[in-house]
Write a protein that holds these residues in place. Structure first.
Motif, PDB file in Angstrom:
ATOM      1  N   GLY A 108       2.712  13.599  -1.502  1.00 34.72           N
ATOM      2  CA  GLY A 108       3.848  13.573  -0.580  1.00 34.72           C
ATOM      3  C   GLY A 108       4.509  12.201  -0.569  1.00 34.72           C
ATOM      4  O   GLY A 108       5.745  12.089  -0.610  1.00 34.72           O
ATOM      5  N   MET A 109       3.689  11.146  -0.522  1.00 31.96           N
ATOM      6  CA  MET A 109       4.240   9.780  -0.496  1.00 31.96           C
ATOM      7  C   MET A 109       5.013   9.488  -1.775  1.00 31.96           C
ATOM      8  O   MET A 109       6.123   8.948  -1.724  1.00 31.96           O
ATOM      9  N   VAL A 110       4.421   9.817  -2.908  1.00 36.23           N
ATOM     10  CA  VAL A 110       5.068   9.560  -4.209  1.00 36.23           C
ATOM     11  C   VAL A 110       6.407  10.294  -4.266  1.00 36.23           C
ATOM     12  O   VAL A 110       7.435   9.728  -4.653  1.00 36.23           O
ATOM     13  N   SER A 111       6.425  11.547  -3.839  1.00 36.56           N
ATOM     14  CA  SER A 111       7.640  12.372  -3.934  1.00 36.56           C
ATOM     15  C   SER A 111       8.751  11.827  -3.064  1.00 36.56           C
ATOM     16  O   SER A 111       9.935  11.904  -3.420  1.00 36.56           O
ATOM     17  N   GLU A 112       8.384  11.284  -1.913  1.00 36.01           N
ATOM     18  CA  GLU A 112       9.406  10.837  -0.948  1.00 36.01           C
ATOM     19  C   GLU A 112      10.211   9.627  -1.405  1.00 36.01           C
ATOM     20  O   GLU A 112      11.223   9.279  -0.812  1.00 36.01           O
ATOM     21  N   PHE A 113       9.778   8.939  -2.465  1.00 36.80           N
ATOM     22  CA  PHE A 113      10.560   7.796  -2.953  1.00 36.80           C
ATOM     23  C   PHE A 113      11.799   8.244  -3.738  1.00 36.80           C
ATOM     24  O   PHE A 113      12.717   7.456  -3.973  1.00 36.80           O
ATOM     25  N   VAL A 114      11.799   9.504  -4.185  1.00 40.97           N
ATOM     26  CA  VAL A 114      12.842   9.958  -5.112  1.00 40.97           C
ATOM     27  C   VAL A 114      14.132  10.295  -4.348  1.00 40.97           C
ATOM     28  O   VAL A 114      14.125  11.129  -3.438  1.00 40.97           O
ATOM     29  N   ALA A 115      15.206   9.636  -4.740  1.00 37.27           N
ATOM     30  CA  ALA A 115      16.509   9.867  -4.097  1.00 37.27           C
ATOM     31  C   ALA A 115      17.042  11.252  -4.453  1.00 37.27           C
ATOM     32  O   ALA A 115      16.617  11.869  -5.449  1.00 37.27           O
ATOM     33  N   ASP A 116      18.002  11.730  -3.693  1.00 29.41           N
ATOM     34  CA  ASP A 116      18.710  12.961  -4.062  1.00 29.41           C
ATOM     35  C   ASP A 116      19.299  12.777  -5.450  1.00 29.41           C
ATOM     36  O   ASP A 116      19.936  11.746  -5.720  1.00 29.41           O
ATOM     37  N   GLY A 117      19.074  13.712  -6.312  1.00 30.62           N
ATOM     38  CA  GLY A 117      19.575  13.613  -7.686  1.00 30.62           C
ATOM     39  C   GLY A 117      18.700  12.752  -8.581  1.00 30.62           C
ATOM     40  O   GLY A 117      19.011  12.576  -9.759  1.00 30.62           O
ATOM     41  N   GLY A 118      17.611  12.215  -8.024  1.00 30.23           N
ATOM     42  CA  GLY A 118      16.741  11.306  -8.786  1.00 30.23           C
ATOM     43  C   GLY A 118      15.648  12.026  -9.555  1.00 30.23           C
ATOM     44  O   GLY A 118      15.462  13.249  -9.443  1.00 30.23           O
ATOM     45  N   THR A 119      14.910  11.225 -10.337  1.00 24.60           N
ATOM     46  CA  THR A 119      13.871  11.752 -11.231  1.00 24.60           C
ATOM     47  C   THR A 119      12.536  11.095 -10.921  1.00 24.60           C
ATOM     48  O   THR A 119      12.476   9.887 -10.693  1.00 24.60           O
ATOM     49  N   LEU A 120      11.496  11.910 -10.959  1.00 27.31           N
ATOM     50  CA  LEU A 120      10.122  11.390 -10.901  1.00 27.31           C
ATOM     51  C   LEU A 120       9.442  11.747 -12.211  1.00 27.31           C
ATOM     52  O   LEU A 120       9.458  12.918 -12.617  1.00 27.31           O
ATOM     53  N   LEU A 121       8.874  10.758 -12.868  1.00 28.80           N
ATOM     54  CA  LEU A 121       8.089  11.037 -14.067  1.00 28.80           C
ATOM     55  C   LEU A 121       6.627  10.733 -13.753  1.00 28.80           C
ATOM     56  O   LEU A 121       6.288   9.619 -13.349  1.00 28.80           O
ATOM     57  N   VAL A 122       5.787  11.758 -13.926  1.00 29.21           N
ATOM     58  CA  VAL A 122       4.357  11.622 -13.634  1.00 29.21           C
ATOM     59  C   VAL A 122       3.576  11.705 -14.938  1.00 29.21           C
ATOM     60  O   VAL A 122       3.787  12.632 -15.733  1.00 29.21           O
ATOM     61  N   ASP A 174       0.864  -1.183   0.000  1.00 29.24           N
ATOM     62  CA  ASP A 174       0.000   0.000   0.000  1.00 29.24           C
ATOM     63  C   ASP A 174       0.903   1.236   0.000  1.00 29.24           C
ATOM     64  O   ASP A 174       1.793   1.347   0.859  1.00 29.24           O
ATOM     65  N   LEU A 175       0.662   2.110  -0.941  1.00 28.31           N
ATOM     66  CA  LEU A 175       1.441   3.346  -1.051  1.00 28.31           C
ATOM     67  C   LEU A 175       1.568   4.064   0.297  1.00 28.31           C
ATOM     68  O   LEU A 175       2.571   4.719   0.568  1.00 28.31           O
TER      69      LEU A 175
END
Ligand SMILES: C[S@@+](CC[C@H](N)C(=O)[O-])C[C@H]1O[C@@H](n2cnc3c(N)ncnc32)[C@H](O)[C@@H]1O
Length: 225
Positions: free
Chosen positions: A154-168, A120-121
């Motif tokens: 907030g939950m989705v964003s928190e998975f992204v590492a420093d220097g990482g990318t989120l594609l929505v 669960d997310l």
């Protein structure tokens, strides 16, 4: 509100979702959708049984190669996007709240390198926090009601590492008023919310290929090292 009549399966799904929301479990109804589909992907309205074309185009445009970097696919459904990322060299983890969906992924891709997990997310392992170089979110945020939106983003964003990318990849609504869902497309202020969660918008592409406008946004978490 949509001006087109809903097909019977979509109407049934809206009923299942409305009942789940009333019962205080707005994410649990997905399992019912996958389970009642009885192995027929046509009965899962969002299932395309092929990778998301907006993801593939972005990978091609940006010449992205995984090179063993970690990737997380949120609400992975039947697994096509996770497989596409694994095929590009990412070390992929993919999760979904639906046990049936995850079992279906494993059955479809028995030799996959993807680590499929039921999760669960809102209750993921703490070790996933800021742990992924690339996070792909397609249409999960919009499948959850507006009252959960800030938490979900907030939950989705928190998975992204420093220097990482989120594609929505998500549908966009052009008003802040609450739409009739599911889905509940994202408003401009909701897209902005990712930035309030520490991400920076790098690129935005808008598409009008079907009845609902689709937006693809690339965010980065700036490395503060
Ligand atoms: C509209 S579907 C989109 C599936 C896929 N990402 C795509 O674009 O085709 C939303 C997916 O998110 C999953 N989901 C919904 N709420 C979730 C939660 N709280 N945690 C994990 N997965 C969730 C659902 O089971 C479903 O597979």
């Amino acid at each position: 509100m949509s001006d087109r009549p809903l097909d019977p399966r979509r109407a049934e799904i809206r009923k299942i979702a409305a009942e789940a929301e009333k019962d205080g479990h707005p994410a649990r109804w997905f399992e019912k959708v996958y389970a009642t589909a009885s192995g027929d992907a046509d009965a899962v309205p969002w299932a395309m049984e092929r990778p998301n074309p907006y993801l593939l185009e972005w990978l091609d445009d940006t010449k992205t190669c995984g090179d063993g970097k970690s990737a997380l696919v949120i609400g992975c459904g039947l697994g096509d996007d996770a497989e596409a990322l694994a095929g590009r060299g990412f070390d992929v983890t993919a999760f979904d709240i639906s046990e049936t969906a995850i079992a279906w992924c494993r059955q479809r891709f028995p030799n996959s390198s993807v680590c499929y997990q039921v999760c669960d997310l809102f209750a993921c392992d703490a070790s996933w926090t800021r742990a992924f170089d690339f996070v792909f979110e397609s249409r999960t945020v919009q499948s959850l009601p507006l009252k959960l939106r800030h938490t979900t983003i907030g939950m989705v964003s928190e998975f992204v590492a420093d220097g990482g990318t989120l594609l929505v990849v998500a549908n966009r609504r052009d008003t802040e008023a609450e739409p009739d869902g599911p889905p509940w497309p994202l408003s401009d202020s909701e897209f902005k919310r990712f930035e309030a969660c520490g991400l920076t918008e790098i690129r935005r592409d808008c598409f009008d290929r079907n009845s609902r406008p689709t937006v693809r946004v690339e965010y980065h978490r700036v490395f503060n090292g």
